[in-house]
Motif scaffolding. Structure first.
Motif, short mmCIF file in Angstrom:
data_model
loop_
_atom_site.label_atom_id
_atom_site.label_comp_id
_atom_site.label_asym_id
_atom_site.label_seq_id
_atom_site.Cartn_x
_atom_site.Cartn_y
_atom_site.Cartn_z
N LEU A 89 12.45 8.48 -18.88
CA LEU A 89 12.86 8.42 -17.48
C LEU A 89 13.26 9.78 -16.96
N LYS A 90 13.94 10.56 -17.78
CA LYS A 90 14.38 11.88 -17.35
C LYS A 90 13.22 12.82 -17.06
N ASP A 91 12.03 12.50 -17.56
CA ASP A 91 10.86 13.33 -17.35
C ASP A 91 10.01 12.88 -16.16
N ALA A 92 10.45 11.83 -15.47
CA ALA A 92 9.69 11.33 -14.32
C ALA A 92 9.52 12.45 -13.29
N LYS A 93 8.39 12.46 -12.62
CA LYS A 93 8.03 13.58 -11.75
C LYS A 93 8.59 13.47 -10.33
N ASN A 94 9.14 12.30 -10.00
CA ASN A 94 9.65 12.11 -8.64
C ASN A 94 11.01 11.44 -8.67
N SER A 95 11.68 11.45 -7.52
CA SER A 95 12.98 10.81 -7.40
C SER A 95 13.03 9.88 -6.19
N PRO B 24 0.80 -1.24 0.00
CA PRO B 24 0.00 0.00 0.00
C PRO B 24 0.83 1.28 0.00
N GLU B 25 2.02 1.23 0.57
CA GLU B 25 2.84 2.45 0.66
C GLU B 25 3.68 2.70 -0.58
N ASP B 26 3.57 1.85 -1.59
CA ASP B 26 4.43 1.96 -2.76
C ASP B 26 4.13 3.20 -3.60
N LYS B 27 5.22 3.80 -4.08
CA LYS B 27 5.15 4.86 -5.09
C LYS B 27 5.81 4.28 -6.34
N ILE B 28 5.03 4.15 -7.41
CA ILE B 28 5.46 3.34 -8.56
C ILE B 28 5.53 4.17 -9.84
N LEU B 29 6.56 3.89 -10.63
CA LEU B 29 6.68 4.44 -11.98
C LEU B 29 6.66 3.29 -12.97
N ASP B 30 5.66 3.30 -13.87
CA ASP B 30 5.60 2.33 -14.97
C ASP B 30 6.21 3.01 -16.19
N LEU B 31 7.43 2.63 -16.51
CA LEU B 31 8.20 3.29 -17.56
C LEU B 31 8.01 2.56 -18.89
N GLY B 32 7.49 3.27 -19.89
CA GLY B 32 7.13 2.64 -21.16
C GLY B 32 5.81 1.91 -20.99
N THR B 33 4.80 2.62 -20.52
CA THR B 33 3.56 2.00 -20.04
C THR B 33 2.75 1.30 -21.12
N GLY B 34 2.85 1.75 -22.39
CA GLY B 34 2.07 1.11 -23.45
C GLY B 34 0.59 1.26 -23.20
N SER B 35 -0.11 0.15 -23.04
CA SER B 35 -1.56 0.18 -22.80
C SER B 35 -1.92 0.61 -21.39
N GLY C 184 -3.41 -2.13 -4.98
CA GLY C 184 -3.38 -1.31 -3.77
C GLY C 184 -2.21 -0.38 -3.60
N ALA C 185 -1.38 -0.19 -4.64
CA ALA C 185 -0.25 0.74 -4.51
C ALA C 185 -0.75 2.14 -4.21
N GLY C 186 -0.01 2.87 -3.37
CA GLY C 186 -0.46 4.18 -2.93
C GLY C 186 -0.41 5.25 -4.01
N HIS C 187 0.57 5.18 -4.90
CA HIS C 187 0.73 6.21 -5.95
C HIS C 187 1.33 5.54 -7.18
N VAL C 188 0.71 5.78 -8.34
CA VAL C 188 1.17 5.15 -9.58
C VAL C 188 1.26 6.20 -10.68
N GLU C 189 2.41 6.23 -11.37
CA GLU C 189 2.60 7.06 -12.55
C GLU C 189 2.88 6.15 -13.74
#
Length: 341
Positions: free
Chosen positions: A262-268, A204-215, A226-231
């Protein structure tokens, strides 16, 4: 107007790339018949599917891709369906954009053969374009649906087309996804390995980046688990548009979908970055991933053909990653990585 059905006989390795190419040049619908996927479903001990003895062997080894294009008096309709995506230079498009809106059928077929040859430079495309025919409106409407049905992509995740009401087991989540987008529907080994990994990792506390998300399939799975934040980010604006639609259709409008790399990701401080792309790109971005991970964060990467696993493993090691788990399906690899202390 009439519909032209174009048949491509290919390999499992190349089918996803071919579907994406067809979508980008303007296919109105795509249907894939994959004997390997059918066999996996039938042979799964938890599956209720049944086949007569000898059926699996009768399927052969070819993957059949059928694409449907609308043909008008002035030719076959090609190109993006939205003016936003028209770019004669093909910027941001993996296989290049098509500026022309229509062309004669023979020219359209030649274009597809040329695109297949391009894909053949890095993936085995098999026999390639093997035929075409004209179909009635009502035939096409049902033809592209018959080879795509619900399936379990992991222990807790069921992929289901929008026209089907699937039987859901206790504790399962359902991801509604149709095959027409051609940006990934979960049938390929690389996507299914990622789904299986995410099924076990998501907290639940995960902050996730799906890089090259496609669909958007992996981002949606993360959100529903249940991830807390998904981009969800993709270099292709058309893919992002498809991902946004799929997120809305799955009541996952809180997923932040945007165009970029990846360089445009909003978080670090992502606790998990998942990249289901191709080996060369994973190797290229590996040095930049650590700066985007929170302490103890994990990098899940897939889309790696086994002939390039040494290159990817070397790049991950050089970037300071330790591979915690290696997953393999057929000729494809996926890794769970974390940074060395």
């Amino acid at each position: 107007m009439q519909w032209i059905e174009i048949t491509i006989t290919t390999t499992e390795d190349a089918s996803d790339a071919i579907c994406e190419m067809l979508s980008q040049i303007g296919a109105d619908g795509i249907a894939v018949s994959d004997p390997y996927e059918i066999a996996r479903i039938i042979e799964d001990p938890d599956s209720l599917a049944y086949a007569d003895e000898g059926y699996i062997e009768s399927l052969g080894s070819d993957v059949t891709v059928k694409a449907y294009f609308a043909e008008f008096d002035d030719g076959v309709r090609l190109g993006p369906k939205n003016e936003e995506y028209v770019d004669p230079n093909g910027v941001g498009m993996i296989y290049g954009n098509i500026a022309d809106k229509t062309m004669p059928a023979k020219n359209a077929l030649k274009l597809i053969e040329d695109k297949l040859a391009e894909i053949g430079q890095f993936l085995p495309v098999g026999r390639g374009l093997t035929g075409h025919r004209y179909v009635q409106d009502k035939d096409w409407e049902n033809e592209w649906k018959k080879d795509y049905t619900s399936f379990e992509i992991s222990d807790r995740v069921l992929i289901c087309p929008s026209w089907e009401e699937a039987e859901v087991k206790e504790g399962q989540i359902v991801v509604k996804l149709d095959p027409g987008s051609a940006f990934g529907t979960g049938t390929h080994e690389t996507t299914s390995m990622c789904a299986e990994i995410l099924d076990k990792l998501i907290k639940p506390e995960d902050k996730i980046l799906d890089l090259g998300t496609g669909s958007g399939i992996l981002a949606i799975i993360c959100d529903k688990l249940g991830a807390g934040h998904v981009e969800a980010v993709d270099i292709d604006r058309l893919a992002v548009d498809v991902a946004e639609d799929n997120c809305r259709n799955n009541d996952c409008a809180d997923i932040d979908c945007y165009t970029g790399e990846l360089k445009d990701a909003k978080n670090s401080d992502y606790t998990l970055i998942v990249a289901n792309i191709i080996a060369d790109i994973i190797a290229a971005i590996a040095p930049d991933v650590p700066a985007r991970l929170a302490p103890g964060g994990k990098f899940v990467c897939s889309g790696i053909i086994n002939t390039k696993k040494d290159k990817v493993e070397a790049a991950l090691a050089a970037a300071g990653f330790t591979i915690l788990e290696k997953h393999e399906k057929n000729d494809w690899m996926a890794y769970i990585c974390t940074l060395e202390n």
